[in-house]
Design a protein around this motif. Structure first.
Motif, PDB file in Angstrom:
ATOM      1  N   UNK A   1      -9.930   8.602  38.533  1.00  0.00           N
ATOM      2  CA  UNK A   1     -11.078   8.188  39.425  1.00  0.00           C
ATOM      3  C   UNK A   1     -12.242   8.813  38.889  1.00  0.00           C
ATOM      4  N   UNK A   2     -12.484   9.835  38.441  1.00  0.00           N
ATOM      5  CA  UNK A   2     -13.695  10.389  38.080  1.00  0.00           C
ATOM      6  C   UNK A   2     -14.157   9.589  36.812  1.00  0.00           C
ATOM      7  N   UNK A   3     -13.334   8.958  35.915  1.00  0.00           N
ATOM      8  CA  UNK A   3     -13.791   8.175  34.891  1.00  0.00           C
ATOM      9  C   UNK A   3     -14.422   6.801  35.389  1.00  0.00           C
ATOM     10  N   UNK A   4     -14.196   6.540  36.557  1.00  0.00           N
ATOM     11  CA  UNK A   4     -14.476   5.411  37.238  1.00  0.00           C
ATOM     12  C   UNK A   4     -15.776   5.850  38.093  1.00  0.00           C
ATOM     13  N   UNK A   5     -16.166   6.995  38.264  1.00  0.00           N
ATOM     14  CA  UNK A   5     -17.326   7.520  39.171  1.00  0.00           C
ATOM     15  C   UNK A   5     -16.978   7.390  40.708  1.00  0.00           C
ATOM     16  N   UNK A   6     -15.647   7.489  40.993  1.00  0.00           N
ATOM     17  CA  UNK A   6     -15.099   7.423  42.443  1.00  0.00           C
ATOM     18  C   UNK A   6     -14.798   8.727  42.726  1.00  0.00           C
TER      19      UNK A   6
END
Length: 160
Positions: A40-45
Motif C-alpha cells: 500500500x505504501x507503494x500506492x501512497x495509501x
C-alpha cells in the motif's frame, strides 16, 4: 501453589504453547498485514484506505455510516482515513439530502483511477499468500477461518 497459575507443584506453562492456534493466527495476520502495508505504501495509501476505496468502487456514493459497517473499522479510523483521502483528491464528501449531518462519500476520477493499481496490489498479496497452497488447501483454510470467526462472534451465545 503458584500465585501465577494457581497450580501446586506444576511447572508454569507458556501461554504460547497453551494457545498455539491463536498465536499462529496472530503471527500470520501480523505478517500478512505488514506485507499489505508495504504494498500500500507503494500506492501512497495507508492500511484500511484500500478497503474504503474498494467498497466505493463496488458501490459509489455510500454514506460514512454504510462504509463504517462494511469495512469493520471504528468510526474515528474511517473518519480520519476519509479526511486524508479527501485531501489527496481520492474522494469527495458532501452532506446527504435528507440529513445534513450524514456525509455521502463519492470517488473522484483520481480515486476511480486507483482501481487498476489496487486490483494488481491485491492480486500480488494473494499470489504471495497462496504460493505454497493448492486449491484444496486454500478452500480448507477459508473454511477453517470462517469456522473460527463464527465461534468467536458467537461466543456469547455459547457461554449462555
Amino acid at each position: 501453589m503458584s500465585e501465577a497459575d494457581g497450580t501446586a507443584g506444576e511447572a508454569p506453562t507458556n501461554p504460547v504453547s497453551t494457545g498455539r492456534l491463536s498465536f499462529a493466527i496472530f503471527s500470520m495476520a501480523r505478517a500478512h498485514r505488514a506485507y499489505a502495508a508495504e504494498l500500500l505504501r507503494e500506492l501512497d495509501l495507508h492500511p484500511g484506505q484500500e478497503l474504503l476505496l474498494m467498497q466505493l468502487m463496488e458501490r459509489d456514493g455510500q454514506t460514512q455510516a454504510e462504509l463504517l459497517a462494511s469495512v469493520g473499522l471504528d468510526h474515528s479510523t474511517v473518519s480520519k482515513s476519509l479526511k486524508r483521502m479527501q485531501e489527496r483528491g481520492l474522494v469527495e464528501r458532501e452532506p446527504t439530502e435528507h440529513d445534513r449531518r450524514a456525509m455521502r462519500v463519492r470517488l473522484t476520477p483520481k480515486g476511480e483511477g486507483m482501481r487498476g493499481p489496487l486490483e494488481r496490489m491485491w492480486a500480488t498479496l494473494e499470489r504471495t499468500s497462496v504460493r505454497d497452497l493448492d486449491e484444496r488447501g486454500i478452500e480448507q483454510f477459508i473454511a477453517t477461518s470462517e469456522t473460527i470467526k463464527r465461534a468467536i462472534l458467537e461466543r456469547h451465545a455459547a457461554e449462555s
